[in-house]
Scaffold this motif. Structure first.
Motif, PDB file in Angstrom:
ATOM      1  N   GLY A 111      -1.243   8.099  -0.513  1.00 32.11           N
ATOM      2  CA  GLY A 111       0.027   7.656  -1.067  1.00 32.11           C
ATOM      3  C   GLY A 111      -0.135   6.574  -2.120  1.00 32.11           C
ATOM      4  O   GLY A 111       0.755   6.367  -2.924  1.00 32.11           O
ATOM      5  N   ALA A 112      -1.294   5.905  -2.148  1.00 34.54           N
ATOM      6  CA  ALA A 112      -1.556   4.812  -3.094  1.00 34.54           C
ATOM      7  C   ALA A 112      -0.349   3.887  -3.183  1.00 34.54           C
ATOM      8  O   ALA A 112       0.074   3.476  -4.257  1.00 34.54           O
ATOM      9  CB  ALA A 112      -1.917   5.365  -4.479  1.00 34.54           C
ATOM     10  N   SER A 113       0.215   3.587  -2.012  1.00 33.10           N
ATOM     11  CA  SER A 113       1.515   2.914  -2.003  1.00 33.10           C
ATOM     12  C   SER A 113       1.423   1.400  -2.138  1.00 33.10           C
ATOM     13  O   SER A 113       2.417   0.735  -2.405  1.00 33.10           O
ATOM     14  CB  SER A 113       2.283   3.290  -0.735  1.00 33.10           C
ATOM     15  OG  SER A 113       1.467   3.046   0.375  1.00 33.10           O
ATOM     16  N   GLU A 114       0.208   0.866  -1.963  1.00 31.53           N
ATOM     17  CA  GLU A 114       0.090  -0.583  -2.158  1.00 31.53           C
ATOM     18  C   GLU A 114       0.253  -0.876  -3.650  1.00 31.53           C
ATOM     19  O   GLU A 114      -0.439  -0.288  -4.472  1.00 31.53           O
ATOM     20  CB  GLU A 114      -1.284  -1.075  -1.693  1.00 31.53           C
ATOM     21  CG  GLU A 114      -1.528  -0.894  -0.204  1.00 31.53           C
ATOM     22  CD  GLU A 114      -3.008  -0.964   0.156  1.00 31.53           C
ATOM     23  OE1 GLU A 114      -3.615  -2.002  -0.109  1.00 31.53           O
ATOM     24  OE2 GLU A 114      -3.530   0.028   0.680  1.00 31.53           O
ATOM     25  N   ASN A 115       1.193  -1.744  -4.002  1.00 33.63           N
ATOM     26  CA  ASN A 115       1.437  -2.029  -5.419  1.00 33.63           C
ATOM     27  C   ASN A 115       0.309  -2.817  -6.049  1.00 33.63           C
ATOM     28  O   ASN A 115      -0.012  -2.664  -7.210  1.00 33.63           O
ATOM     29  CB  ASN A 115       2.757  -2.777  -5.591  1.00 33.63           C
ATOM     30  CG  ASN A 115       3.924  -1.830  -5.389  1.00 33.63           C
ATOM     31  OD1 ASN A 115       3.846  -0.663  -5.760  1.00 33.63           O
ATOM     32  ND2 ASN A 115       4.982  -2.315  -4.784  1.00 33.63           N
ATOM     33  N   ILE A 116      -0.256  -3.691  -5.263  1.00 30.25           N
ATOM     34  CA  ILE A 116      -1.406  -4.437  -5.765  1.00 30.25           C
ATOM     35  C   ILE A 116      -2.588  -4.159  -4.843  1.00 30.25           C
ATOM     36  O   ILE A 116      -2.428  -3.709  -3.722  1.00 30.25           O
ATOM     37  CB  ILE A 116      -1.149  -5.963  -5.814  1.00 30.25           C
ATOM     38  CG1 ILE A 116      -0.367  -6.398  -4.571  1.00 30.25           C
ATOM     39  CG2 ILE A 116      -0.459  -6.377  -7.093  1.00 30.25           C
ATOM     40  CD1 ILE A 116      -0.357  -7.870  -4.315  1.00 30.25           C
ATOM     41  N   GLY A 117      -3.744  -4.419  -5.331  1.00 28.14           N
ATOM     42  CA  GLY A 117      -4.905  -4.290  -4.469  1.00 28.14           C
ATOM     43  C   GLY A 117      -5.804  -3.172  -4.910  1.00 28.14           C
ATOM     44  O   GLY A 117      -5.354  -2.134  -5.385  1.00 28.14           O
ATOM     45  N   ARG A 118      -7.081  -3.422  -4.703  1.00 26.87           N
ATOM     46  CA  ARG A 118      -8.106  -2.458  -5.087  1.00 26.87           C
ATOM     47  C   ARG A 118      -7.919  -1.112  -4.417  1.00 26.87           C
ATOM     48  O   ARG A 118      -8.252  -0.074  -4.970  1.00 26.87           O
ATOM     49  CB  ARG A 118      -9.477  -3.050  -4.711  1.00 26.87           C
ATOM     50  CG  ARG A 118     -10.665  -2.186  -5.066  1.00 26.87           C
ATOM     51  CD  ARG A 118     -11.946  -2.672  -4.389  1.00 26.87           C
ATOM     52  NE  ARG A 118     -11.822  -2.760  -2.943  1.00 26.87           N
ATOM     53  CZ  ARG A 118     -11.881  -1.716  -2.113  1.00 26.87           C
ATOM     54  NH1 ARG A 118     -12.053  -0.501  -2.583  1.00 26.87           N
ATOM     55  NH2 ARG A 118     -11.764  -1.897  -0.805  1.00 26.87           N
ATOM     56  N   ARG A 119      -7.346  -1.102  -3.189  1.00 28.88           N
ATOM     57  CA  ARG A 119      -7.299   0.131  -2.404  1.00 28.88           C
ATOM     58  C   ARG A 119      -6.198   1.123  -2.826  1.00 28.88           C
ATOM     59  O   ARG A 119      -6.099   2.205  -2.260  1.00 28.88           O
ATOM     60  CB  ARG A 119      -7.174  -0.224  -0.911  1.00 28.88           C
ATOM     61  CG  ARG A 119      -8.555  -0.366  -0.268  1.00 28.88           C
ATOM     62  CD  ARG A 119      -8.528  -1.022   1.085  1.00 28.88           C
ATOM     63  NE  ARG A 119      -7.775  -0.344   2.119  1.00 28.88           N
ATOM     64  CZ  ARG A 119      -8.203   0.719   2.832  1.00 28.88           C
ATOM     65  NH1 ARG A 119      -9.391   1.234   2.596  1.00 28.88           N
ATOM     66  NH2 ARG A 119      -7.459   1.245   3.775  1.00 28.88           N
TER      67      ARG A 119
END
Ligand SMILES: [Zn+2]
Length: 327
Positions: free
Chosen positions: A284-292
């Motif tokens: 989902g690549a749902s984290e708005n920030i962050g390498r992951r």
């Protein structure tokens, strides 16, 4: 008449008593279990990482591309001298806009004659569309898939080396599925093309169970007990996570979280038990920030892969494989 009834009752009591006794005397053994083995072979995580690195460096492994053909050749070249037998299954599936996809599933078998078998699997293709990118102009660019596809492949290729050097007394198949990641986000019917074809053509293949590896290489990977795997085969999930506890894994978390559709879905639907080891938080690549937040983006590259994660997972799998006993 009454006497007969008493006699029948007495007989029934006797029969049920003797049945209970019989069960107590012969407890049913599970068909397989983990028995502590003091000789677990080493897992060479440098070699697994090297495979992920080289495999990713070939470029995006999109069906019908030159890079896809190179990746297929890479797998065959590495597996051929290691496997007891190698099956290369070419097949054609319909893609979008009348495209005919030339796909290949590859199975490296160890101890191919053994009736008791398990399989481990991963997908080797990569995604034609980086459609989790914020910039829509990038949605038609292909994904490198160092973690999404590549990581599972690298781990399986090192396992092939281990299994070649130290035999197990049951059968193992390492299956590399094609066409897992072709579908557009709104269209589940064009995902899992290789595993679906495998499930449709399985014939008499009836392994005890399978273990799917997907998105297994991230530096900060978290492997929760995936919920659809628990539904399909809770005993296998528990066995694998018990191996993780035994090897003091830092990445396996003994808690159910996230239900994911993946290559194990069509396999379970076809009646073969299969669980998924997956870093589901990435999906989902749902984290708005962050390498992951790189799933299905152009940032799914080797920089996200952690050799410590690969080492941790490899130890769990080797412990599991070399402690597994069929009864
Ligand atoms: Zn994917």
């Amino acid at each position: 008449m009454k006497k007969n009834i008493y006699l029948i009752t007495a007989l029934l009591i006797f029969i049920s008593f003797s049945c209970t006794k019989k069960e107590e005397e012969q407890p049913v053994k599970p068909s397989f279990e983990l028995i502590k083995n003091d000789v677990i072979p080493a897992f060479d995580s440098d070699n697994a990482f090297d495979h992920i690195s080289k495999f990713s460096a070939l470029g995006p492994r999109v069906p019908n591309s030159k890079e896809h053909q190179m990746a297929k050749n890479y797998l065959i070249t590495v597996l051929k001298p290691l496997a007891d037998s190698l099956a290369i299954t070419d097949f054609i599936q319909n893609g979008y806009e009348d495209e005919k996809l030339n796909l290949t599933n590859i199975t490296a078998s160890f101890n191919p004659g053994a009736k008791n078998r398990i399989f481990l699997c991963a997908h080797w293709d990569s995604r034609p569309w980086a459609d989790a990118e914020k910039d829509k102009a990038l949605h038609t660019s292909p994904v490198l898939g160092a973690n999404d596809g590549g990581s599972g492949v690298g781990v399986l290729l090192e396992l092939a080396k281990v299994l070649h050097a130290k035999k197990v007394d049951y059968g193992i198949d390492l299956i590399f599925f094609d066409g897992e990641d072709y579908g557009r986000h709104s269209d589940l019917s064009k995902f899992f093309l290789g595993s679906t074809y495998f499930a449709q053509t399985k014939g008499s293949y009836s392994p005890a169970f399978g273990i799917l590896l997907d998105l297994v290489g991230d530096k900060e990977a978290k492997f929760y007990k995936e919920e659809s795997s628990i539904q399909a085969a809770e005993n296998i999930v528990d066995l694998v996570w018990s191996a993780a506890a035994a090897t003091s894994s830092k990445h396996f978390i003994s808690e159910p979280k996230y239900a994911i559709s993946d290559d194990h879905t069509p396999i379970n639907q076809a009646g073969i038990k299969c669980i998924d080891i997956i870093d589901a938080e990435l999906v989902g690549a749902s984290e708005n920030i962050g390498r992951r937040a790189y799933w299905h983006t152009l940032r799914d590259d080797i920089d996200n892969i952690g050799i410590d994660t690969i080492d941790d997972l490899g130890k769990v799998l080797n412990y599991f494989i070399y402690s597994l006993k069929f009864n």
